[in-house]
Design a protein around this motif. Structure first.
Motif, PDB file in Angstrom:
ATOM      1  N   ALA A  10      -8.141 -35.515 -41.318  1.00  0.00           N
ATOM      2  CA  ALA A  10      -9.067 -34.391 -40.388  1.00  0.00           C
ATOM      3  C   ALA A  10      -8.655 -32.675 -40.992  1.00  0.00           C
ATOM      4  N   LYS A  11      -8.993 -32.055 -40.250  1.00  0.00           N
ATOM      5  CA  LYS A  11      -9.464 -30.226 -40.527  1.00  0.00           C
ATOM      6  C   LYS A  11      -8.754 -29.596 -39.467  1.00  0.00           C
ATOM      7  N   ILE A  12      -8.379 -28.906 -39.601  1.00  0.00           N
ATOM      8  CA  ILE A  12      -8.434 -27.760 -38.520  1.00  0.00           C
ATOM      9  C   ILE A  12      -8.444 -26.531 -39.105  1.00  0.00           C
ATOM     10  N   PRO A  59     -11.539 -46.882 -28.275  1.00  0.00           N
ATOM     11  CA  PRO A  59     -12.521 -48.168 -27.515  1.00  0.00           C
ATOM     12  C   PRO A  59     -13.406 -46.693 -26.916  1.00  0.00           C
ATOM     13  N   GLN A  60     -13.294 -44.994 -27.593  1.00  0.00           N
ATOM     14  CA  GLN A  60     -14.533 -44.116 -27.491  1.00  0.00           C
ATOM     15  C   GLN A  60     -14.984 -43.995 -28.301  1.00  0.00           C
ATOM     16  N   VAL A  61     -14.671 -44.399 -28.892  1.00  0.00           N
ATOM     17  CA  VAL A  61     -15.854 -44.638 -30.564  1.00  0.00           C
ATOM     18  C   VAL A  61     -16.830 -45.917 -31.013  1.00  0.00           C
ATOM     19  N   GLU A  65     -25.457 -47.600 -34.358  1.00  0.00           N
ATOM     20  CA  GLU A  65     -25.732 -47.066 -34.707  1.00  0.00           C
ATOM     21  C   GLU A  65     -25.816 -45.082 -34.920  1.00  0.00           C
ATOM     22  N   SER A  66     -24.777 -44.893 -33.359  1.00  0.00           N
ATOM     23  CA  SER A  66     -24.155 -43.628 -33.050  1.00  0.00           C
ATOM     24  C   SER A  66     -23.449 -43.389 -33.731  1.00  0.00           C
ATOM     25  N   ASN A  67     -22.159 -43.654 -34.564  1.00  0.00           N
ATOM     26  CA  ASN A  67     -21.419 -44.381 -34.846  1.00  0.00           C
ATOM     27  C   ASN A  67     -21.715 -42.943 -36.625  1.00  0.00           C
ATOM     28  N   ILE A  68     -20.693 -42.003 -36.300  1.00  0.00           N
ATOM     29  CA  ILE A  68     -21.805 -40.865 -38.127  1.00  0.00           C
ATOM     30  C   ILE A  68     -21.245 -41.696 -38.929  1.00  0.00           C
ATOM     31  N   ALA A  69     -20.180 -42.641 -39.447  1.00  0.00           N
ATOM     32  CA  ALA A  69     -19.915 -43.324 -40.041  1.00  0.00           C
ATOM     33  C   ALA A  69     -21.234 -44.297 -40.645  1.00  0.00           C
ATOM     34  N   TYR A  70     -21.609 -44.993 -39.091  1.00  0.00           N
ATOM     35  CA  TYR A  70     -22.360 -46.413 -39.693  1.00  0.00           C
ATOM     36  C   TYR A  70     -24.220 -45.294 -40.384  1.00  0.00           C
ATOM     37  N   THR A  95      -9.772 -47.203 -38.949  1.00  0.00           N
ATOM     38  CA  THR A  95      -8.425 -47.118 -37.658  1.00  0.00           C
ATOM     39  C   THR A  95      -8.064 -46.155 -37.626  1.00  0.00           C
ATOM     40  N   LYS A  96      -8.568 -45.331 -36.603  1.00  0.00           N
ATOM     41  CA  LYS A  96      -8.443 -44.490 -36.074  1.00  0.00           C
ATOM     42  C   LYS A  96      -6.967 -43.672 -36.045  1.00  0.00           C
ATOM     43  N   ARG A  97      -6.436 -42.489 -36.441  1.00  0.00           N
ATOM     44  CA  ARG A  97      -4.930 -41.806 -35.800  1.00  0.00           C
ATOM     45  C   ARG A  97      -5.882 -40.751 -35.491  1.00  0.00           C
ATOM     46  N   ILE A  98      -6.593 -40.048 -36.178  1.00  0.00           N
ATOM     47  CA  ILE A  98      -7.323 -38.487 -35.217  1.00  0.00           C
ATOM     48  C   ILE A  98      -7.921 -38.923 -33.781  1.00  0.00           C
ATOM     49  N   PRO A  99      -7.381 -37.868 -32.952  1.00  0.00           N
ATOM     50  CA  PRO A  99      -7.426 -37.789 -32.092  1.00  0.00           C
ATOM     51  C   PRO A  99      -9.439 -37.838 -31.783  1.00  0.00           C
ATOM     52  N   VAL A 100     -10.306 -38.245 -31.166  1.00  0.00           N
ATOM     53  CA  VAL A 100     -11.692 -38.703 -30.759  1.00  0.00           C
ATOM     54  C   VAL A 100     -11.718 -37.023 -30.167  1.00  0.00           C
ATOM     55  N   ALA A 101     -13.095 -36.481 -30.468  1.00  0.00           N
ATOM     56  CA  ALA A 101     -14.334 -35.486 -30.277  1.00  0.00           C
ATOM     57  C   ALA A 101     -12.725 -33.896 -29.799  1.00  0.00           C
ATOM     58  N   ALA A 102     -12.002 -34.031 -30.492  1.00  0.00           N
ATOM     59  CA  ALA A 102     -10.735 -32.906 -31.238  1.00  0.00           C
ATOM     60  C   ALA A 102     -11.351 -31.452 -31.075  1.00  0.00           C
ATOM     61  N   LEU A 104     -11.141 -32.005 -33.918  1.00  0.00           N
ATOM     62  CA  LEU A 104     -11.336 -32.430 -35.892  1.00  0.00           C
ATOM     63  C   LEU A 104     -11.478 -32.417 -37.212  1.00  0.00           C
ATOM     64  N   ALA A 105     -13.046 -32.887 -36.628  1.00  0.00           N
ATOM     65  CA  ALA A 105     -13.619 -33.881 -37.933  1.00  0.00           C
ATOM     66  C   ALA A 105     -13.553 -34.992 -37.638  1.00  0.00           C
ATOM     67  N   GLY A 106     -13.180 -35.528 -36.757  1.00  0.00           N
ATOM     68  CA  GLY A 106     -12.880 -36.896 -36.908  1.00  0.00           C
ATOM     69  C   GLY A 106     -13.680 -37.797 -37.602  1.00  0.00           C
ATOM     70  N   GLY A 107     -14.845 -37.750 -36.722  1.00  0.00           N
ATOM     71  CA  GLY A 107     -16.420 -37.978 -37.056  1.00  0.00           C
ATOM     72  C   GLY A 107     -16.895 -37.608 -38.543  1.00  0.00           C
ATOM     73  N   SER A 108     -17.155 -36.756 -39.241  1.00  0.00           N
ATOM     74  CA  SER A 108     -17.076 -36.106 -39.679  1.00  0.00           C
ATOM     75  C   SER A 108     -16.954 -36.426 -41.363  1.00  0.00           C
ATOM     76  N   THR A 109     -14.796 -36.945 -40.990  1.00  0.00           N
ATOM     77  CA  THR A 109     -14.573 -37.468 -42.014  1.00  0.00           C
ATOM     78  C   THR A 109     -14.628 -38.705 -42.528  1.00  0.00           C
ATOM     79  N   SER A 140     -22.342 -30.805 -40.199  1.00  0.00           N
ATOM     80  CA  SER A 140     -21.766 -29.456 -41.798  1.00  0.00           C
ATOM     81  C   SER A 140     -20.563 -29.546 -41.703  1.00  0.00           C
ATOM     82  N   ASP A 141     -20.018 -30.203 -41.328  1.00  0.00           N
ATOM     83  CA  ASP A 141     -18.433 -30.487 -41.933  1.00  0.00           C
ATOM     84  C   ASP A 141     -18.117 -31.763 -42.882  1.00  0.00           C
ATOM     85  N   VAL A 142     -19.545 -32.516 -42.728  1.00  0.00           N
ATOM     86  CA  VAL A 142     -19.075 -33.529 -43.934  1.00  0.00           C
ATOM     87  C   VAL A 142     -19.073 -32.979 -45.002  1.00  0.00           C
TER      88      VAL A 142
HETATM   89  P1  ATP Z   1     -15.421 -31.824 -35.417  1.00  0.00           P
HETATM   90  O1  ATP Z   1     -14.439 -31.335 -35.226  1.00  0.00           O
HETATM   91  O2  ATP Z   1     -16.895 -32.486 -36.383  1.00  0.00           O
HETATM   92  O3  ATP Z   1     -17.019 -30.966 -34.050  1.00  0.00           O
HETATM   93  P2  ATP Z   1     -14.838 -33.711 -33.738  1.00  0.00           P
HETATM   94  O4  ATP Z   1     -13.341 -33.550 -33.626  1.00  0.00           O
HETATM   95  O5  ATP Z   1     -15.097 -32.475 -32.176  1.00  0.00           O
HETATM   96  O6  ATP Z   1     -16.034 -33.480 -34.555  1.00  0.00           O
HETATM   97  P3  ATP Z   1     -15.508 -36.275 -33.369  1.00  0.00           P
HETATM   98  O7  ATP Z   1     -13.878 -36.897 -33.486  1.00  0.00           O
HETATM   99  O8  ATP Z   1     -16.598 -35.953 -34.976  1.00  0.00           O
HETATM  100  O9  ATP Z   1     -14.951 -34.727 -32.746  1.00  0.00           O
HETATM  101  O10 ATP Z   1     -15.883 -37.038 -32.062  1.00  0.00           O
HETATM  102  C1  ATP Z   1     -17.232 -36.492 -31.554  1.00  0.00           C
HETATM  103  C2  ATP Z   1     -18.307 -37.896 -30.562  1.00  0.00           C
HETATM  104  O11 ATP Z   1     -18.752 -38.661 -31.780  1.00  0.00           O
HETATM  105  C3  ATP Z   1     -17.319 -38.880 -29.685  1.00  0.00           C
HETATM  106  O12 ATP Z   1     -17.756 -38.180 -28.205  1.00  0.00           O
HETATM  107  C4  ATP Z   1     -17.508 -39.636 -31.061  1.00  0.00           C
HETATM  108  O13 ATP Z   1     -17.918 -40.805 -29.457  1.00  0.00           O
HETATM  109  C5  ATP Z   1     -18.461 -39.521 -31.063  1.00  0.00           C
HETATM  110  N1  ATP Z   1     -17.955 -41.392 -32.740  1.00  0.00           N
HETATM  111  C6  ATP Z   1     -19.701 -40.967 -33.206  1.00  0.00           C
HETATM  112  N2  ATP Z   1     -19.076 -41.749 -34.548  1.00  0.00           N
HETATM  113  C7  ATP Z   1     -17.278 -41.515 -34.260  1.00  0.00           C
HETATM  114  C8  ATP Z   1     -16.308 -41.511 -35.694  1.00  0.00           C
HETATM  115  N3  ATP Z   1     -16.877 -42.255 -36.675  1.00  0.00           N
HETATM  116  N4  ATP Z   1     -15.230 -40.784 -35.104  1.00  0.00           N
HETATM  117  C9  ATP Z   1     -14.936 -41.190 -33.941  1.00  0.00           C
HETATM  118  N5  ATP Z   1     -16.565 -39.880 -32.533  1.00  0.00           N
HETATM  119  C10 ATP Z   1     -17.420 -40.931 -33.527  1.00  0.00           C
END
Ligand code: ATP
Length: 314
Positions: A10-12, A59-61, A65-70, A95-102, A104-109, A140-142
């Motif tokens: 993740a990033k901060i 469960p929230q990911v 094709e809406s998954n950015i990793a896809y 395997t998710k350890r980074i909180p989602v939509a937080a 922290l660039a979870g999807g981008s990483t 942009s964060d990728v």
């Molecule tokens: P950023 O810091 O880049 O704005 P973020 O950490 O705020 O990202 P993400 O964890 O990337 O947010 O999740 C944003 C949304 O993207 C969520 O609603 C999630 O369902 C969706 N999403 C799509 N692909 C992924 C993925 N591989 N991991 C996490 N979320 C994903």
């Protein structure tokens, strides 16, 4: 090799300034990004079919094709059709350890890990800067997530200048599990409320963005002065997220009262981080904040700044 396991950190944001409007409707940003050792694990495996199969244990990911990793895998298939035809599809397990939509660039990483992983799986030999360029078309964060470490990010966040690494900094990170902030909402609200002060002329945007290079935060990083870094933390998006999400404001105040060096929301939130003197101090702060908030919904992590982005798991 037919499979690779990658570590995707993740990033901060140590610094996030919104400078103005760009002709392409994105915002011109000046950011200082830092990788941390809180990371997802991505396993990539070649398939005998021409499909992409994705599984994530959170469960929230989404798994489609809406998954950015896809999307990262689709991009590689489009860009390198002959190699794709030779090697076939890919199976992606996250395997998710980074909180989602937080923030922290979870999807981008995750997307960055898929680019790096497919480059290895298909023996493409792409350089880091070629992977960053591909990453910029996904988000942009990728590009930052590919390289990682400590960097200044300008433009819409995709133009990177590396800074000396800060791997001795300990951080406590807090995120309410049930709270999510949409990044587009945060920027849109900022534009509505503060858009009048934007710079709109592209020449000035470039000048203004480059000013961060001589900024006090950069100086503090060059001096490896953690206390000074903590004093210079900055995030424009706090101006819209904190009033709308009182829990985030409260968490930030709880960190401040726990005697940390400095505290700030990361990206568009809602995660809040705090810089600490040492690992022991970070553990103490974590305990203090856990006791003060007394809320099962709050996840707390002790993490460390690291000098790298995507890595192959050893
Ligand atoms: P950023 O810091 O880049 O704005 P973020 O950490 O705020 O990202 P993400 O964890 O990337 O947010 O999740 C944003 C949304 O993207 C969520 O609603 C999630 O369902 C969706 N999403 C799509 N692909 C992924 C993925 N591989 N991991 C996490 N979320 C994903």
């Amino acid at each position: 090799m037919h499979s690779y396991t990658l570590i995707a950190p993740a990033k901060i944001n140590l610094y996030l300034e919104i400078i103005g409007d760009r002709p392409d409707h994105y915002h011109e940003l000046a950011m200082i990004l830092q990788s941390i050792d809180l990371a997802d694990e991505i396993e990539l495996r070649s398939l005998n079919t021409d499909r992409i199969r994705l599984h994530c244990d959170h469960p929230q990911v989404p798994s489609d094709e809406s998954n950015i990793a896809y999307q990262a895998a689709e991009l590689m298939m489009r860009k390198f059709p002959n190699t794709f035809a030779k090697y076939g599809g890919v199976e992606i397990s996250i395997t998710k350890r980074i909180p989602v939509a937080a923030g922290l660039a979870g999807g981008s990483t995750n997307a960055a890990a898929v680019l790096v992983g497919i480059n290895l799986l298909w023996k493409l030999g792409l350089t880091q800067s070629e992977l960053e360029e591909l990453g910029a078309t996904l988000g942009s964060d990728v590009p930052f997530c590919v390289a990682g470490g400590t960097a200044i990010a300008t433009g819409r966040g995709e133009q990177l200048s590396p800074l000396p690494s800060l791997n001795s900094i300990y951080i406590v990170l807090g995120k309410y599990k049930s709270l999510e902030v949409s990044t587009p909402w945060a920027y849109k609200t900022y534009r509505t409320q503060f858009g009048d002060s934007y710079i709109r002329d592209s020449d000035n945007l470039a000048v203004r963005a480059s000013a961060v290079h001589s900024g006090e935060m950069v100086k503090a990083i060059l001096h490896q002065d953690v206390k000074e870094i903590a004093q210079k933390l900055h995030n424009d998006l706090e101006k819209v997220v904190l009033p709308a999400y009182p829990q985030v404001l409260e968490l930030r105040e709880t960190f401040a009262n726990a005697g940390v060096l400095g505290t700030m929301m990361s990206g568009s939130g809602p995660s809040v981080f705090a810089l600490c003197e040492s690992q022991e101090h970070a553990e103490q702060v974590k305990q203090q904040v856990k006791t003060a908030t007394n809320n099962e919904d709050l996840e707390l992590f002790v993490t460390q700044a690291i000098a790298h982005g995507i890595q192959i798991a050893s």
